[in-house]
Scaffold this motif. Sequence first.
Motif, mmCIF file in Angstrom:
data_model
loop_
_atom_site.group_PDB
_atom_site.id
_atom_site.type_symbol
_atom_site.label_atom_id
_atom_site.label_comp_id
_atom_site.label_asym_id
_atom_site.label_seq_id
_atom_site.Cartn_x
_atom_site.Cartn_y
_atom_site.Cartn_z
ATOM 1 N N ASN A 63 0.838 -1.289 0.040
ATOM 2 C CA ASN A 63 0.095 0.150 -0.183
ATOM 3 C C ASN A 63 0.803 1.006 0.062
ATOM 4 O OD1 ASN A 63 -2.375 -1.288 0.067
ATOM 5 N ND2 ASN A 63 -2.533 -1.469 2.364
ATOM 6 N N ALA A 64 1.982 1.141 0.886
ATOM 7 C CA ALA A 64 2.942 2.520 0.900
ATOM 8 C C ALA A 64 3.442 2.589 -0.330
ATOM 9 C CB ALA A 64 3.843 2.180 1.934
ATOM 10 N N LEU A 65 4.035 1.584 -1.220
ATOM 11 C CA LEU A 65 4.694 1.630 -2.369
ATOM 12 C C LEU A 65 3.732 1.521 -3.708
ATOM 13 C CD1 LEU A 65 7.951 -0.306 -1.628
ATOM 14 C CD2 LEU A 65 7.410 2.317 -1.415
ATOM 15 N N ASN A 66 2.301 1.256 -3.391
ATOM 16 C CA ASN A 66 1.502 1.048 -4.464
ATOM 17 C C ASN A 66 1.716 0.093 -5.592
ATOM 18 O OD1 ASN A 66 -1.067 2.006 -5.799
ATOM 19 N ND2 ASN A 66 -0.108 3.247 -7.245
ATOM 20 N N ILE A 67 2.034 -1.268 -4.912
ATOM 21 C CA ILE A 67 2.596 -2.408 -5.434
ATOM 22 C C ILE A 67 1.273 -3.184 -5.456
ATOM 23 C CG2 ILE A 67 3.851 -4.183 -5.884
ATOM 24 C CD1 ILE A 67 6.298 -2.677 -4.338
ATOM 25 N N GLY A 68 0.652 -3.422 -6.595
ATOM 26 C CA GLY A 68 -0.796 -4.143 -6.664
ATOM 27 C C GLY A 68 -0.678 -5.504 -5.963
ATOM 28 N N PHE A 69 0.158 -6.325 -6.432
ATOM 29 C CA PHE A 69 0.191 -7.759 -6.022
ATOM 30 C C PHE A 69 0.490 -7.854 -4.503
ATOM 31 C CE2 PHE A 69 4.438 -7.250 -7.494
ATOM 32 C CZ PHE A 69 5.249 -7.932 -6.457
ATOM 33 N N LEU A 70 1.030 -6.720 -3.887
ATOM 34 C CA LEU A 70 1.497 -6.749 -2.376
ATOM 35 C C LEU A 70 0.572 -6.269 -1.543
ATOM 36 C CD1 LEU A 70 5.374 -6.346 -2.368
ATOM 37 C CD2 LEU A 70 4.120 -8.404 -2.022
ATOM 38 N N GLN A 71 -0.620 -5.809 -1.926
ATOM 39 C CA GLN A 71 -1.529 -5.082 -1.280
ATOM 40 C C GLN A 71 -2.469 -5.949 -0.520
ATOM 41 O OE1 GLN A 71 -3.373 -2.234 -4.087
ATOM 42 N NE2 GLN A 71 -1.632 -0.798 -3.772
#
Length: 292
Positions: A137-145
């Motif tokens: 969420n902090a880095l706006n990485i979709g597959f990690l959210q």
Amino acid sequence: MKKKAMTHKDKTLLFMALPAVILFVLFNTVPLIRGALYSFTNYRGYGSYDWVGIRNYIDLFGDVRVGHSYLFTFKYAIAGTILVNVLSLILAMGLNSKIRAKSFLRGVYFIPNILGALIVGYIFSYIFTYILPAVGNALNIGFLQNSILADERFAWIGVLIVGVWQAIAMNTIIYISGLQTIPADIYEAGMIDGAGTWQTFRKLTLPMLMPFVSINLILSTKNMLMVFDQIMSLTKGGPAQSTESISYLIYRNGMEGGQFGFQSANAVLFFVVIVAFSIIQMKLTGKKEEQL
């Protein structure tokens, strides 16, 4: 012909071994035999039961949940065995090379094997559920959210990561032991003949290492097939039974679901499968050793 009388040393050794043998029979052999007998009954884990013959074994092949657990376990074991052996061999070769602090690094890489599987599972569960989504969420990485453990398609990968991370340690030590048995003269002869890095590995290192590869393949396959602790601590078979291994299904439905007799039959079948896998691997790796 007179039988040779037992010496004092023989009696001492027998006396020392006897307690271990008794404990093994009481806590391993006897439960194994009782479980095999229960597999022919409709025992629920309590109360009375009736003899049902081979009905439990016939029903196993028609049970969809059992079939899914075998498919997941085989998929997990095949992927895990390949990853563990490839990664541990690479690490072993690196730790066996001329680098500084080799002993320290070997100790560091062995730490995962010392830690309890349940403890490791709970730690990774927290990482997958809270830390990685926060980073995503902090880095706006979709597959990690979102937690990988909550996704039916990829939850098994999370379990695989934990299982492989912990299993690599022992395999690495075994491979290091194997690498240290290879005489340096062989590598010197290879250098004189102009062998490159890949040729040295394929023609010299791997053939000499095959007995240790065989050991690691058998051990890692058996351990991966019997995956339980990672399932218990990470997913409990979910989501939607997508990560339900055979061992976990036997425990869950046998101990808590009133299917003690049925899951005893499943356990016997699973035991036969593991033995068959081990024998096949021993035959194949034995032929490979002869060819090399």
